[in-house]
Design an enzyme around this catalytic site. Structure first.
Site, mmCIF file in Angstrom:
data_model
loop_
_atom_site.group_PDB
_atom_site.id
_atom_site.type_symbol
_atom_site.label_atom_id
_atom_site.label_comp_id
_atom_site.label_asym_id
_atom_site.label_seq_id
_atom_site.Cartn_x
_atom_site.Cartn_y
_atom_site.Cartn_z
ATOM 1 N N ASP A 60 0.847 -1.194 0.000
ATOM 2 C CA ASP A 60 0.000 0.000 0.000
ATOM 3 C C ASP A 60 0.880 1.242 0.000
ATOM 4 O O ASP A 60 1.775 1.401 0.836
ATOM 5 C CB ASP A 60 -0.915 0.007 1.226
ATOM 6 C CG ASP A 60 -1.886 1.174 1.176
ATOM 7 O OD1 ASP A 60 -2.940 1.026 0.544
ATOM 8 O OD2 ASP A 60 -1.559 2.222 1.771
ATOM 9 N N CYS B 117 -2.344 5.092 -10.493
ATOM 10 C CA CYS B 117 -2.412 5.327 -9.048
ATOM 11 C C CYS B 117 -1.748 6.655 -8.744
ATOM 12 O O CYS B 117 -0.556 6.840 -9.032
ATOM 13 C CB CYS B 117 -1.714 4.198 -8.295
ATOM 14 S SG CYS B 117 -1.512 4.513 -6.519
ATOM 15 N N ASN B 118 -2.507 7.595 -8.174
ATOM 16 C CA ASN B 118 -1.953 8.910 -7.852
ATOM 17 C C ASN B 118 -0.802 8.806 -6.856
ATOM 18 O O ASN B 118 0.280 9.370 -7.061
ATOM 19 C CB ASN B 118 -3.044 9.808 -7.268
ATOM 20 C CG ASN B 118 -4.037 10.295 -8.300
ATOM 21 O OD1 ASN B 118 -3.944 11.402 -8.795
ATOM 22 N ND2 ASN B 118 -5.018 9.465 -8.640
ATOM 23 N N ALA C 262 1.263 6.508 -6.078
ATOM 24 C CA ALA C 262 2.505 5.897 -6.556
ATOM 25 C C ALA C 262 3.475 6.934 -7.097
ATOM 26 O O ALA C 262 4.693 6.706 -7.126
ATOM 27 C CB ALA C 262 2.191 4.853 -7.625
ATOM 28 N N THR D 23 -5.603 10.596 -0.809
ATOM 29 C CA THR D 23 -5.255 9.791 0.364
ATOM 30 C C THR D 23 -4.296 10.564 1.275
ATOM 31 O O THR D 23 -3.682 11.559 0.862
ATOM 32 C CB THR D 23 -4.567 8.490 -0.060
ATOM 33 O OG1 THR D 23 -3.334 8.810 -0.718
ATOM 34 C CG2 THR D 23 -5.445 7.687 -1.001
ATOM 35 N N LYS E 3 -12.758 0.548 -2.496
ATOM 36 C CA LYS E 3 -11.910 -0.592 -2.845
ATOM 37 C C LYS E 3 -12.645 -1.912 -2.655
ATOM 38 O O LYS E 3 -12.399 -2.892 -3.385
ATOM 39 C CB LYS E 3 -10.633 -0.576 -2.001
ATOM 40 C CG LYS E 3 -9.570 0.424 -2.468
ATOM 41 C CD LYS E 3 -8.318 0.322 -1.633
ATOM 42 C CE LYS E 3 -7.229 1.281 -2.116
ATOM 43 N NZ LYS E 3 -6.638 0.862 -3.400
#
Length: 560
Positions: free
Chosen positions: A66, A101-102, A104, A145, A190
């Site tokens: 994660d 994925c932002n 990442a 996030t 999710k």
């Protein structure tokens, strides 16, 4: 493993130039949503069969820890796994990477140094999209996030671009609810996928409403699961943009050669997303031109004089046709000299309201980049593109054709109508056009010019009105083209059309004088009337010229 890629075009599809690799699995819903958007955007561009869509290679990297946990020190291994997966796709033959994925992208700098292909930067591309498509918006809401917020990904990118980020506090109740909306094992996105729970919808609505109260004018869905949630939530207090959709369109642009591929290890933000750089210092004439075309008087005058047409250039007259129809005839005549199809990429220099771009996009199916200084014209251009569902084919950029924001060999055709006269250095423009054209590419344009035997002193009233020192001519443009390395295709002198066009505009002003005064003011209306009269008088005396000029960059390419 066979790593060869068949890039030959399927019937009806332009040839694929670059092969995308997608590192998915973070989470799986993000990459399936991204692929769905890729297909939808490809269909908007004309894809109807399986073979019309580009090839890409997906790796479901569900083993990457994660990303938020890694950033908060609760897990490790993100960087090593991203490097391994990037190298795997590179060995399989892909030309560039995208990661839906932002969060990442917090590891972008560490990962890219170990790859030999570029990773397209999702966050910077979203910022560039805002600059190009929402130039009047300054306060940008961010929902993301904890990891993305703590890494400062969007705030850093937005602030560098002169925009103001607005986000939730990382430890606030709303941010905790947002994290639950993403991660909760019972009702989080999710867990539920596109079947968004009522609790998730309520939390999204509350978060957006809070950002609106803080002054945000638009919201970025800064987490892939939030994009999924927003698509299923109808009652948001603000408009929002989806970085996944932005990245999908950039992926398609790159795949089919509409954008140049960035370098693998960029040293500047521009290279991460092949950004348009508007920070260069412009000559005085460029600044004056921008100021002129951004004025309310000019925009109001053009709406009246052209009956709200999306064309604003000299027309071809053959009878009693309207000014709009005559201007459209010019576009049709110019387009008939070219062999454009759905694989073509066109640069329109001084595109105005984009009438020519939409004609080319509709009739040839090609892609068009509109480069134009006037913000008001650009705004209307984007609105019309959206209304006519051509926004996936036409990109509007603010900038000068003396510094074209594109890589070498980007375009099949450079097009311009009655705009080059506002350049301070015609040879510089020709050099720039030569640089960005592909081998065999065409440069076709019209421009108000002086006749070859025109005495310099007689054009004083015209030049003073438009703040120019001189006009070019057929012979001067021919010499510039030859010096830079162009081949001449054809010259079509049509001097009488310029005089007739300005005579028609003058007649319209006389017939609707009170309307022009009410919309533009008496001083501006009088100034425009005198200016048009000077153009008509000089044209009638044979001092002015106009027509279609067509050149070609040597090398293999389409023939007209």
């Amino acid at each position: 493993m066979n790593t060869s890629v068949d890039r030959a075009p399927s019937e009806g599809r332009p040839p694929q130039k670059y092969f995308p690799g997608i590192i998915g699995g973070m989470g799986p819903l993000a990459h399936t949503t991204f692929e769905q958007i890729l297909i939808e955007q490809s269909m908007k561009r004309g894809g109807r069969r399986d073979q019309d869509h580009p090839l890409w290679l997906l790796l479901n990297a569900a083993d990457v820890p994660d990303r938020t946990d890694c950033l908060l020190g609760k897990a490790e291994g993100c960087i090593s796994r991203l490097i391994a997966h990037g190298r795997f796709l590179e060995s399989a033959g892909v030309d560039f990477l995208v990661i839906p994925c932002n969060t990442a992208h917090a590891f972008y700098e560490e990962v890219r140094l170990h790859l030999g292909i570029p990773w397209i930067h999702l966050i910077d591309c979203a910022t560039q999209f805002l600059l190009e498509n929402h130039p009047g918006i300054r306060k940008i809401g961010i929902l993301a996030t904890n990891g993305t917020l703590r890494a400062g990904l969007y705030p850093a990118s937005l602030t560098e671009a002169g925009l103001t980020p607005v986000s939730l506090e990382p430890d606030s109740k709303l941010q905790r609810l947002l994290m639950d909306t993403i991660y909760d094992l019972g009702w989080g996105i999710k867990a539920t996928g596109s079947q968004i729970s009522p609790s998730a919808q309520e939390n999204l609505e509350a978060a957006v409403e809070h950002l609106a109260k803080q002054g945000a004018e638009i919201v970025i869905a800064g987490c892939s699961e939030l994009s999924v949630g927003f698509y299923e939530t109808d009652t948001l207090a603000l408009p929002w943009i989806d970085p996944l959709e932005i990245m999908a369109n950039i992926t398609l642009d790159l795949a089919f050669g509409r954008r140049s591929l960035p370098v693998a290890r960029p040293s500047t933000k521009r290279q991460k997303c092949a950004k348009v750089d508007n920070s260069m210092k412009q000559p005085a004439i460029v600044s004056r031109t921008r100021e002129y075309y951004n004025s309310d008087e000019v925009l109001s005058f053009q709406r009246l004089i052209y009956d709200n047409s999306d064309h604003c250039s000299i027309g071809l007259y053959d009878g009693n046709e309207s000014i709009h129809d005559a201007m459209r005839h010019t576009v049709e005549k110019m387009a008939s000299r070219l062999a454009l199809d759905a694989s073509g990429v066109v640069l329109d220099l001084g595109a105005g309201y984009g009438g020519a771009a939409r004609h080319l996009a509709r009739t040839a199916g090609c892609f068009v980049d509109c480069l134009n200084l006037g913000e008001g014209q650009n705004r209307r251009n984007r609105e019309l593109n959206k209304e006519q569902r051509l926004e996936s084919q036409i990109r509007v950029m603010e900038g000068s054709f003396e510094e074209i924001p594109a890589e070498e060999g980007s375009y099949d055709v450079a097009w311009s109508q009655d705009a080059l006269l506002f350049s301070s250095d015609h040879r510089k423009v020709f050099r720039e056009v030569h640089r960005v054209l592909k081998k065999g590419g065409h440069f076709i344009f019209t421009d108000p010019m002086k006749s070859d035997d025109c005495p310099d002193e007689v054009l004083g009233p015209i030049l003073a009105r438009i703040h120019l020192d001189s006009l070019s001519s057929f012979s001067l443009y021919r010499n510039s083209a030859r010096t830079i390395g162009f081949e001449e295709v054809e010259m079509i002198p049509l001097p009488g059309q310029l005089t007739e066009h300005y005579r028609r505009l003058l007649e319209k002003m006389d017939a609707h004088h009170e309307d022009f005064v009410a919309a533009c003011g008496g001083d501006y209306t009088g100034h425009q009337h005198r200016g048009l009269a000077h153009w008509v008088a000089a044209g009638e005396k044979g001092y002015l010229d106009w027509g279609i000029l067509h050149f070609r960059k040597p090398g293999f390419g389409k023939t007209p």
